[in-house]
Design an enzyme around this catalytic site. Sequence first.
Site, short mmCIF file in Angstrom:
data_model
loop_
_atom_site.label_atom_id
_atom_site.label_comp_id
_atom_site.label_asym_id
_atom_site.label_seq_id
_atom_site.Cartn_x
_atom_site.Cartn_y
_atom_site.Cartn_z
N ARG A 163 0.82 -1.13 0.04
CA ARG A 163 -0.01 -0.08 -0.22
C ARG A 163 0.84 1.21 -0.03
O ARG A 163 0.56 2.16 0.65
CB ARG A 163 -0.77 0.06 1.32
CG ARG A 163 -1.92 -1.07 1.23
CD ARG A 163 -3.20 -0.99 0.34
NE ARG A 163 -4.06 -1.98 0.36
CZ ARG A 163 -4.03 -3.20 -0.04
NH1 ARG A 163 -3.11 -3.54 -0.81
NH2 ARG A 163 -4.88 -4.07 0.18
N SER A 235 -10.53 -0.66 3.62
CA SER A 235 -9.97 -0.84 4.87
C SER A 235 -9.37 0.59 5.30
O SER A 235 -8.63 1.46 4.52
CB SER A 235 -8.57 -1.67 4.62
OG SER A 235 -9.01 -2.68 4.07
N GLU A 331 -4.58 3.66 6.13
CA GLU A 331 -4.50 3.56 4.62
C GLU A 331 -5.11 4.86 4.03
O GLU A 331 -4.63 5.21 3.18
CB GLU A 331 -5.03 2.24 4.39
CG GLU A 331 -4.99 1.95 2.77
CD GLU A 331 -5.82 0.84 2.36
OE1 GLU A 331 -5.72 -0.08 2.76
OE2 GLU A 331 -6.50 1.00 1.20
P1 FAD Z 1 -8.59 8.85 -4.76
O1 FAD Z 1 -9.10 8.12 -3.39
O2 FAD Z 1 -9.42 9.72 -5.30
O3 FAD Z 1 -7.16 9.14 -4.45
C1 FAD Z 1 -6.23 8.25 -3.62
C2 FAD Z 1 -4.83 8.87 -3.56
O4 FAD Z 1 -4.18 8.97 -5.00
C3 FAD Z 1 -4.91 10.44 -3.53
O5 FAD Z 1 -3.45 10.69 -2.64
C4 FAD Z 1 -4.96 11.27 -4.65
O6 FAD Z 1 -4.33 12.46 -4.61
C5 FAD Z 1 -4.11 10.25 -5.57
N1 FAD Z 1 -4.26 10.34 -7.02
C6 FAD Z 1 -5.63 9.70 -7.54
N2 FAD Z 1 -5.27 9.77 -8.95
C7 FAD Z 1 -4.17 10.28 -9.08
C8 FAD Z 1 -3.51 10.58 -10.26
N3 FAD Z 1 -4.01 10.50 -11.56
N4 FAD Z 1 -2.21 10.89 -10.30
C9 FAD Z 1 -1.61 11.20 -9.11
N5 FAD Z 1 -2.26 10.85 -7.96
C10 FAD Z 1 -3.36 10.29 -7.78
N6 FAD Z 1 -7.70 -0.54 -2.01
C11 FAD Z 1 -6.87 -1.77 -2.10
O7 FAD Z 1 -5.65 -1.49 -2.56
N7 FAD Z 1 -7.48 -3.06 -2.26
C12 FAD Z 1 -8.76 -3.09 -2.21
O8 FAD Z 1 -9.09 -4.41 -2.05
C13 FAD Z 1 -9.46 -2.06 -2.08
N8 FAD Z 1 -10.87 -2.52 -1.60
C14 FAD Z 1 -11.78 -1.09 -1.36
C15 FAD Z 1 -13.14 -1.66 -1.32
C16 FAD Z 1 -14.08 -0.42 -1.09
C17 FAD Z 1 -15.40 -0.55 -0.76
C18 FAD Z 1 -13.43 0.94 -1.33
C19 FAD Z 1 -14.42 1.99 -1.02
C20 FAD Z 1 -11.93 1.27 -1.39
C21 FAD Z 1 -11.03 -0.13 -1.50
N9 FAD Z 1 -9.93 0.30 -1.87
C22 FAD Z 1 -9.01 -0.79 -1.97
C23 FAD Z 1 -9.13 1.66 -1.82
C24 FAD Z 1 -9.29 2.25 -3.20
O9 FAD Z 1 -10.05 1.65 -4.11
C25 FAD Z 1 -8.13 2.63 -3.89
O10 FAD Z 1 -7.14 3.26 -3.27
C26 FAD Z 1 -7.90 3.28 -5.36
O11 FAD Z 1 -7.02 2.80 -5.84
C27 FAD Z 1 -8.47 4.64 -5.18
O12 FAD Z 1 -8.76 5.13 -6.36
P2 FAD Z 1 -9.71 6.38 -6.37
O13 FAD Z 1 -9.49 7.17 -7.74
O14 FAD Z 1 -10.67 6.70 -5.85
O15 FAD Z 1 -8.50 7.51 -5.81
N1 EPU Z 2 -10.63 -10.29 10.48
C1 EPU Z 2 -11.17 -10.40 11.48
N2 EPU Z 2 -12.40 -9.54 11.91
C2 EPU Z 2 -12.73 -8.58 10.91
C3 EPU Z 2 -12.05 -8.55 9.71
C4 EPU Z 2 -11.12 -9.45 9.42
O1 EPU Z 2 -10.88 -11.09 12.39
O2 EPU Z 2 -13.84 -7.98 11.39
C5 EPU Z 2 -9.42 -11.32 10.05
C6 EPU Z 2 -10.02 -12.30 9.19
O3 EPU Z 2 -10.77 -13.42 10.10
C7 EPU Z 2 -8.88 -12.75 8.59
C8 EPU Z 2 -8.04 -11.59 8.54
O4 EPU Z 2 -8.53 -10.58 9.30
O5 EPU Z 2 -8.11 -13.95 9.10
C9 EPU Z 2 -7.84 -11.01 6.95
O6 EPU Z 2 -9.21 -10.70 6.72
P1 EPU Z 2 -9.64 -10.40 5.24
O7 EPU Z 2 -9.37 -11.36 4.41
O8 EPU Z 2 -11.17 -9.81 5.19
O9 EPU Z 2 -8.84 -9.13 4.53
P2 EPU Z 2 -8.17 -7.99 5.48
O10 EPU Z 2 -6.53 -8.13 5.74
O11 EPU Z 2 -9.26 -7.41 6.44
C10 EPU Z 2 -7.08 -7.11 3.16
C11 EPU Z 2 -6.90 -5.70 2.37
C12 EPU Z 2 -8.13 -5.58 1.60
C13 EPU Z 2 -8.17 -6.67 0.48
C14 EPU Z 2 -8.42 -7.99 1.25
C15 EPU Z 2 -8.49 -9.15 0.50
C16 EPU Z 2 -5.51 -4.21 3.88
C17 EPU Z 2 -5.52 -3.26 4.65
N3 EPU Z 2 -6.78 -4.83 3.60
O12 EPU Z 2 -8.09 -6.78 4.25
O13 EPU Z 2 -7.99 -4.17 0.85
O14 EPU Z 2 -9.41 -6.40 -0.08
O15 EPU Z 2 -7.22 -8.00 2.12
O16 EPU Z 2 -7.07 -9.31 -0.24
O17 EPU Z 2 -4.39 -4.65 3.13
C18 EPU Z 2 -8.29 -1.92 0.93
O18 EPU Z 2 -7.20 -1.92 0.92
O19 EPU Z 2 -8.92 -0.86 1.15
C19 EPU Z 2 -9.13 -3.07 1.03
C20 EPU Z 2 -10.29 -3.53 1.10
#
Ligand code: FAD
Ligand code: EPU
Length: 338
Positions: A163, A235, A331
């Site tokens: 990240r 997250s 994050e």
């Molecule tokens: P923004 O939130 O608008 O910006 C994020 C950052 O990037 C800011 O610092 C912004 O200034 C910068 N930025 C954006 N665009 C540009 C650009 N073109 N050039 C330079 N800087 C830029 N993230 C994960 O890694 N894994 C996940 O599984 C995941 N699951 C998610 C689930 C949900 C329900 C939600 C709401 C979010 C999740 N995220 C996850 C976080 C998010 O989706 C990512 O970080 C995504 O890349 C953000 O994209 P955005 O366009 O919304 O960026």
């Molecule tokens: N867990 C709990 N309680 C909770 C949530 C999770 O005990 O309420 C435990 C689960 O049981 C499991 C572990 O935590 O053992 C991991 O949980 P999960 O697989 O749901 O993933 P996570 O670590 O919570 C990360 C990323 C997610 C990504 C998923 C799947 C980070 C900070 N988050 O979540 O990314 O989608 O793995 O790969 O690394 C994001 O970055 O916004 C994001 C959603």
Amino acid sequence: MIYENISLKKFNTFGLNVRADRMVTFKIEENAIYFFRQHKSSGQRCLILGQGSNLLFTSDFHGIIIHPEMGGITLEGKKGDEVIVSAGAGEVWDKLVESTVNNGMGGLENLSLIPGLVGASPVQNIGAYGAEVRNTIEKVRAISIEDGSIREFTNQECNFGYRDSIFRGELKGKYLITRVYFKLSTKPKLCLEYGSLKEEISKLGSTSLGNVRKTVIRTRQSKLPDPVQIGNAGSFFKNPVVTDSVVNKLKEEFPKIPVFKDAAGGMKLAAGWLIEQCGWKGKRVGDAGVHERQALVLVNHGNATGQELFELSEQIRNSVLEKFGINLEREVEVVSAT
Ligand code: FAD
Ligand code: EPU
């Protein structure tokens, strides 16, 4: 396009009703270059905003929001099984994933359904289900906000980490990413080791790219709240990366603590578990809350302010520090008044 005094409610997935003094959108690089050269001496604060799915605004934004709308998904070249595909910063991330999977190109399938735009994908090196976007990025094209010059960053120059990247670190806010180039494969090595992914895919019959995507989407939909239904930014904290000695110490007191190996060979704790153990799962303070199925996700039940969500996150951080001695790192990026 230039918009004055614009509501950002549709530009952040917490659904916060904050305003920005100005928003400038760019469909082509030349316009952004021209704008940055002119803007050089104004000294106004700038924020690049994609879909706002990783941001928390704690107040109105006084300055200029830069919103990229550069589009286009292009097949740049093909050599044997290897393909280079580029996408404009303004493309929706999951549209790119869908298009590559439908065309039999592997590499992005585990990253299905992550919200946001392509331009943000390198910023925090998006990751899920055992994959990170750094594994596929060939290069990142960007424009300097300070002087409008173009720079292309190789994968190595992006300094990717969990990240993390140079765009969140030393070059934070200094470059507008306009296009990202991905190295994909028509004969991909699938990455199925995360959790029960392999088992779930086998229920669909074959481990095709399409079935990996389908399974990842189903798993995500069962675990993570949809921002359209309830405001959130995924997250809120990172999973803490710790040393063996910290793990051993914690295991003495909390034998059930989940520990995972991270990509670099270190140890990662599950922040969701730590937060749940502190009793926060499903709790709410006014309209700011902790999701009932995923304690790592903070939610806006309706009318929470960014400040209330921030304060809740600080209370959570303090209780995890007190109980486990672990300092959670955010994050989500907090954007404050100054
Ligand atoms: P923004 O939130 O608008 O910006 C994020 C950052 O990037 C800011 O610092 C912004 O200034 C910068 N930025 C954006 N665009 C540009 C650009 N073109 N050039 C330079 N800087 C830029 N993230 C994960 O890694 N894994 C996940 O599984 C995941 N699951 C998610 C689930 C949900 C329900 C939600 C709401 C979010 C999740 N995220 C996850 C976080 C998010 O989706 C990512 O970080 C995504 O890349 C953000 O994209 P955005 O366009 O919304 O960026
Ligand atoms: N867990 C709990 N309680 C909770 C949530 C999770 O005990 O309420 C435990 C689960 O049981 C499991 C572990 O935590 O053992 C991991 O949980 P999960 O697989 O749901 O993933 P996570 O670590 O919570 C990360 C990323 C997610 C990504 C998923 C799947 C980070 C900070 N988050 O979540 O990314 O989608 O793995 O790969 O690394 C994001 O970055 O916004 C994001 C959603």
